[in-house]
Scaffold this active site. Structure first.
Site, PDB file in Angstrom:
ATOM      1  N   ASP A  37      37.092  29.649  33.492  1.00  0.00           N
ATOM      2  CA  ASP A  37      38.227  29.531  34.219  1.00  0.00           C
ATOM      3  C   ASP A  37      38.606  29.823  35.762  1.00  0.00           C
ATOM      4  O   ASP A  37      38.895  30.955  35.972  1.00  0.00           O
ATOM      5  CB  ASP A  37      39.330  30.336  33.539  1.00  0.00           C
ATOM      6  CG  ASP A  37      40.685  29.539  33.725  1.00  0.00           C
ATOM      7  OD1 ASP A  37      40.810  28.595  34.464  1.00  0.00           O
ATOM      8  OD2 ASP A  37      41.938  30.040  33.084  1.00  0.00           O
ATOM      9  N   LYS A  84      37.065  21.514  34.477  1.00  0.00           N
ATOM     10  CA  LYS A  84      36.999  22.702  35.599  1.00  0.00           C
ATOM     11  C   LYS A  84      35.612  22.890  36.036  1.00  0.00           C
ATOM     12  O   LYS A  84      34.590  22.700  35.162  1.00  0.00           O
ATOM     13  CB  LYS A  84      37.663  23.800  34.795  1.00  0.00           C
ATOM     14  CG  LYS A  84      39.250  23.833  34.586  1.00  0.00           C
ATOM     15  CD  LYS A  84      39.660  25.036  34.402  1.00  0.00           C
ATOM     16  CE  LYS A  84      41.181  24.819  34.086  1.00  0.00           C
ATOM     17  NZ  LYS A  84      41.852  26.263  33.640  1.00  0.00           N
ATOM     18  N   GLU A 141      45.450  26.366  24.784  1.00  0.00           N
ATOM     19  CA  GLU A 141      46.429  27.361  25.313  1.00  0.00           C
ATOM     20  C   GLU A 141      47.888  26.830  24.461  1.00  0.00           C
ATOM     21  O   GLU A 141      48.821  27.233  25.208  1.00  0.00           O
ATOM     22  CB  GLU A 141      46.403  27.576  26.448  1.00  0.00           C
ATOM     23  CG  GLU A 141      45.376  28.062  27.035  1.00  0.00           C
ATOM     24  CD  GLU A 141      45.198  28.462  28.756  1.00  0.00           C
ATOM     25  OE1 GLU A 141      46.027  27.971  29.303  1.00  0.00           O
ATOM     26  OE2 GLU A 141      44.432  29.369  29.025  1.00  0.00           O
ATOM     27  N   ASN A 151      50.965  21.905  31.666  1.00  0.00           N
ATOM     28  CA  ASN A 151      51.864  22.426  30.594  1.00  0.00           C
ATOM     29  C   ASN A 151      52.926  21.808  30.529  1.00  0.00           C
ATOM     30  O   ASN A 151      54.033  22.178  31.152  1.00  0.00           O
ATOM     31  CB  ASN A 151      51.896  24.062  30.581  1.00  0.00           C
ATOM     32  CG  ASN A 151      50.739  24.914  30.580  1.00  0.00           C
ATOM     33  OD1 ASN A 151      49.828  24.250  29.660  1.00  0.00           O
ATOM     34  ND2 ASN A 151      50.433  25.701  31.462  1.00  0.00           N
ATOM     35  N   GLU A 208      44.750  31.671  42.002  1.00  0.00           N
ATOM     36  CA  GLU A 208      45.009  32.318  40.939  1.00  0.00           C
ATOM     37  C   GLU A 208      44.213  33.442  40.583  1.00  0.00           C
ATOM     38  O   GLU A 208      44.746  34.544  40.317  1.00  0.00           O
ATOM     39  CB  GLU A 208      44.741  31.504  39.441  1.00  0.00           C
ATOM     40  CG  GLU A 208      45.372  32.126  38.214  1.00  0.00           C
ATOM     41  CD  GLU A 208      45.130  31.131  36.994  1.00  0.00           C
ATOM     42  OE1 GLU A 208      44.723  29.995  37.204  1.00  0.00           O
ATOM     43  OE2 GLU A 208      45.495  31.691  35.863  1.00  0.00           O
ATOM     44  N   GLU A 264      37.384  19.334  38.238  1.00  0.00           N
ATOM     45  CA  GLU A 264      38.956  19.979  38.733  1.00  0.00           C
ATOM     46  C   GLU A 264      38.527  21.330  39.546  1.00  0.00           C
ATOM     47  O   GLU A 264      38.053  22.207  38.706  1.00  0.00           O
ATOM     48  CB  GLU A 264      39.643  20.231  37.302  1.00  0.00           C
ATOM     49  CG  GLU A 264      40.963  20.715  37.533  1.00  0.00           C
ATOM     50  CD  GLU A 264      41.807  21.059  36.321  1.00  0.00           C
ATOM     51  OE1 GLU A 264      41.790  20.096  35.421  1.00  0.00           O
ATOM     52  OE2 GLU A 264      42.473  22.119  36.161  1.00  0.00           O
ATOM     53  N   HIS A 322      36.071  37.446  34.846  1.00  0.00           N
ATOM     54  CA  HIS A 322      37.274  37.506  34.111  1.00  0.00           C
ATOM     55  C   HIS A 322      37.644  39.037  33.568  1.00  0.00           C
ATOM     56  O   HIS A 322      38.074  39.383  32.756  1.00  0.00           O
ATOM     57  CB  HIS A 322      37.063  36.875  32.642  1.00  0.00           C
ATOM     58  CG  HIS A 322      38.349  36.301  32.034  1.00  0.00           C
ATOM     59  ND1 HIS A 322      39.378  36.994  31.437  1.00  0.00           N
ATOM     60  CD2 HIS A 322      38.887  34.934  31.850  1.00  0.00           C
ATOM     61  CE1 HIS A 322      40.606  36.318  31.238  1.00  0.00           C
ATOM     62  NE2 HIS A 322      40.179  35.079  31.256  1.00  0.00           N
TER      63      HIS A 322
HETATM   64  C1  BDP Z   1      44.505  29.091  33.195  1.00  0.00           C
HETATM   65  C2  BDP Z   1      46.001  29.522  33.908  1.00  0.00           C
HETATM   66  C3  BDP Z   1      47.066  28.695  33.011  1.00  0.00           C
HETATM   67  C4  BDP Z   1      46.875  27.328  33.126  1.00  0.00           C
HETATM   68  C5  BDP Z   1      45.384  27.001  32.331  1.00  0.00           C
HETATM   69  C6  BDP Z   1      45.124  25.496  32.654  1.00  0.00           C
HETATM   70  O1  BDP Z   1      46.153  30.640  33.812  1.00  0.00           O
HETATM   71  O2  BDP Z   1      48.194  28.988  33.783  1.00  0.00           O
HETATM   72  O3  BDP Z   1      47.822  26.729  32.453  1.00  0.00           O
HETATM   73  O4  BDP Z   1      44.409  27.677  33.419  1.00  0.00           O
HETATM   74  O5  BDP Z   1      44.231  25.274  33.573  1.00  0.00           O
HETATM   75  O6  BDP Z   1      43.615  29.547  34.260  1.00  0.00           O
HETATM   76  O7  BDP Z   1      45.650  24.733  31.749  1.00  0.00           O
END
Ligand code: BDP
Length: 695
Positions: free
Chosen positions: A361, A356, A287, A206, A389, A383, A517
């Site tokens: 996630d 990913k 996002e 980000n 997290e 990834e 999740h």
């Molecule tokens: C999510 C996270 C977020 C990340 C996003 C990402 O919560 O903070 O910016 O992935 O990988 O898991 O872009």
């Protein structure tokens, strides 16, 4: 008086020698206690003869070797070359790039390589062999990385915070750079080089546009200069809207000529600061981040524009596939696949798509992402997330190589049996010309780098698997424990056992049987299975577990969302029957009735409760096992890990009580014997979660 003073001084000194704050990671290089081994190693350690070439990376290798041997063997490695008894660096063009051979020959140990990085990695390997007390008198083996780019992705921000970082603040002191070089940057580079990591993305996906300003490029250059002698290339995450934000253009449409020119000029500027700059990492249209779709363009249009800009400098564009539009009728599982699969063949040659490990996630367990194997014409990078997290931050002990290995060894079957995810990523399935793997870093300014001392093993293990995905989790755990914690064999075994079981234990008390999740909203710590409302449906928990009076789980078969249809037939066959689907993935693909009899012999509700309760007792077992290593590991480390395990136990109890009480509102069945019903109520559990959500 004098005697007392001496005793005091001695005890202070002893204490200082003993106390270990974890700063030195796995590169401790303390004097080995095994005198027979020391005698053996000394026979090969009197000098380092560089017959390779003189450059900064080879110099680093020699410096590291000397430093390591001085510490491990208590000697001073000399510069005087003799015919025997030393370590020789030699050129051998037959060895794959970045690989090496270590061979005991004619009384010397020869490290040969084609490239300077190979010499560096070979030197660290020799040190590792000595640290782990292997025999080197007859050593003769070669090793080379299976994946070309072995990266760490830092999610670090300009103000020093780290997105999803749980070990302090950013290592990069942007306001002090470029003038002040924190010595810790070198320590960081050493640690990475010792496990073969050769590229780092410095900033958050980000991304702030600030990183592309002249002022910040000078800071990035300063870091690149520190990392270069350790064989580490620097990349940046870029904000797709930079032409508008920094260049004041009317928009950032990738098909607009002036936008393309802006990027071309920017790339030229970046490379004028850092001639060996790696390239750009991009999170676009995900996002809330800007991207080409705002202008009706595709991800390939966006990526190719940047690829063109960095191409003259041999730069790369790493484009992330973590995209999922808010589609209330859809299944988030399928979003990235549907978006990217049709673009296969449309990306420029210097673009890599970074995916990913799983389709949702970074959950404690996910099936592998269906894009692996689905894009033969586009290099796919893996990834992983090293920072925890969704795995309990720095409070929980979870050995992640188990998770990484599980994903890497999953079979996609795209080119028949044995087309594992690892072989897709390393290019052997589709002959990708470029190969890459990334781990979202768990490092920070905490003295021990990773918050939980045991999470150092995740950084280490990620690097080792990035080098060679065939290494076993056992081997990785053993190496790390020997180098980091203790040379006592019984304690090593006990700790290894803890590490190897830890990930499954975490899954058991948080997300058993394929739940996913259901963590606390936003923060992603703790549990919130009752979460019904959020800014988007796919940010709630009920979207994923779908518990109702009949059963629980997400039907992703042809009767449901048919996400399962994205995999090859063989994989579908493995998972499409709820009776035979591996219980690990059950709720990922099936809505199963509460009374369904499972292969364990129990009905579903009983099995679910069993997993939650067993997860908690397994944490207790980890605590008891850790007690056994008291006296065998450093006291400060012992106490710290012990404290964190106690916190993990409290968390595990929270997860268990909250989840069984909440799911019970759907199953309407009693907690099965021999388990005792939670003393706390569901309302009390919800209050705990509310506290986590308070700002
Ligand atoms: C999510 C996270 C977020 C990340 C996003 C990402 O919560 O903070 O910016 O992935 O990988 O898991 O872009």
């Amino acid at each position: 008086m004098l005697k007392k003073g001496i005793i005091l001084l001695l005890s202070i000194l002893t204490f200082q020698v003993k106390a270990d704050d974890g700063f030195r990671l796995w590169l401790k290089y303390d004097l080995l206690k095994n005198t027979a081994k020391v005698a053996e190693y000394k026979r090969f350690s009197s000098f380092v003869d560089n017959q390779f070439e003189v450059n900064s990376i080879v110099k680093t290798a020699a410096k590291e070797l000397k430093n390591g041997l001085n510490g491990l063997l208590g000697i001073s490695v000399s510069n005087t070359v003799k015919s025997k008894g030393g370590i020789i660096f030699k050129k051998d063009v037959s060895i794959p790039k970045e690989g090496f051979r270590i061979e005991a020959k004619n009384g010397n140990v020869i490290i040969s390589a084609q490239t300077d990085k190979g010499i560096l990695y070979g030197s660290f390997e020799l040190l590792r062999q000595i640290q782990t007390e292997s025999s080197i008198s007859t050593i003769n083996f070669s090793s080379s990385p299976k994946i070309q780019l072995r990266m760490l992705n830092h999610w670090d921000n300009v103000l020093g915070t780290i997105e999803r970082g749980y070990a302090g603040s950013s290592l990069w002191k942007w306001y002090e750079l470029p003038e002040n070089i924190d010595p810790r940057y070198v320590e960081y580079a050493r640690a990475n080089a010792s496990i073969g990591i050769n590229a780092v993305v410095l900033n958050n996906v980000n991304a702030s546009a600030r990183f592309l300003t002249k002022e910040y490029l000078a800071k990035v250059k300063a870091l690149a200069d520190v990392f270069r002698p350790y064989g580490i290339q620097v990349f940046l995450s870029v904000n797709f809207a930079s032409p508008k934000i920094l260049g004041k253009l009317k928009n950032s449409d990738p098909l607009e000529l002036e936008v393309r020119q802006w990027w071309n000029e920017k790339a030229k500027e970046v490379y004028s600061f850092i001639p060996d700059f790696g390239g750009f990492l991009v999170k676009a249209n995900s996002e809330g981040e800007p991207g080409p779709q705002e202008f009706g363009r595709t991800h390939a249009d966006g990526a190719n524009m940047l690829a063109e800009a960095v191409k003259p400098f041999n730069g790369l564009v790493i484009w992330r596939a973590f995209v999922y539009g808010p589609n209330p009728k859809g299944d988030r599982f399928k979003e990235a696949f549907n978006e990217f699969k049709p673009l296969d063949g449309q990306f420029a040659k210097n673009v890599i798509v970074q995916v990913k490990n799983g389709p949702i996630d970074f959950m404690p367990r996910e099936p592998f992402h269906p894009l692996f194997g689905a894009m033969p014409k586009t290099p796919m990078a893996m990834e992983f997330q090293i920072t925890q997290e969704y795995l309990g931050f720095s409070t929980n002990l979870v050995f992640l190589p188990s998770l990484f290995k599980e994903v890497l060894s999953s079979d996609t079957y795209v080119n028949g049996k044995g087309s594992t995810v690892a072989k897709v990523v390393d290019g052997s399935v589709h002959n990708y010309p470029i190969t890459a793997i990334a781990g979202v870093a768990n490092t920070g300014s905490d003295r021990n780098w990773t918050g939980h001392l045991m999470s150092q093993a995740n950084w280490y293990g990620y690097g080792r698997l990035a080098w060679n995905h065939e290494f076993t989790t056992e081997q990785i755990a053993e190496e790390w424990i020997k180098m980091t914690l203790t040379n006592e064999v019984t304690a090593q075994k006990t700790i290894k056992n803890i590490l190897l079981k830890s990930r499954e234990i975490y899954v058991n008390f948080t997300n058993p049987l394929g739940l996913h999740h259901i963590m606390g909203q936003g923060i992603h710590f703790g549990m919130e299975p009752w979460l019904e409302k959020s800014a988007r449906p796919d940010w709630t928990a009920i979207y994923y577990h779908r518990a109702d009076s009949l059963g629980i789980g997400f039907d992703r078969t042809a009767n449901g969302s048919n996400a399962l249809g994205l995999y090859s037939k063989e994989v579908q066959n493995l998972w499409n029957n709820p009776e035979t689907c591996d219980l690990k993935y059950l709720f990922w693909f099936h809505h199963v009735s509460w009374n369904q009899k499972l292969s364990t012999g129990k009905n579903l509700w009983d099995e679910l409760c069993t997993r939650y309760y067993t997860g908690v007792t397994e944490v207790e077992t980890m605590q008891n096992d850790w007690e056994k290593v008291k006296g065998s590991v450093d006291e400060e480390i012992f106490e710290d890990v012990k404290g964190r395990l106690a916190a993990q136990h409290r968390e595990a109890l929270n997860w268990r009580d909250a989840c069984v009480l909440y799911f019970q509102t759907h199953s309407k069945q009693a907690i099965p014997t021999p388990f005792i019903k939670p003393e706390r109520t569901l309302e009390e559990m919800k209050k705990i979660v509310e506290i986590y959500q308070l700002k």
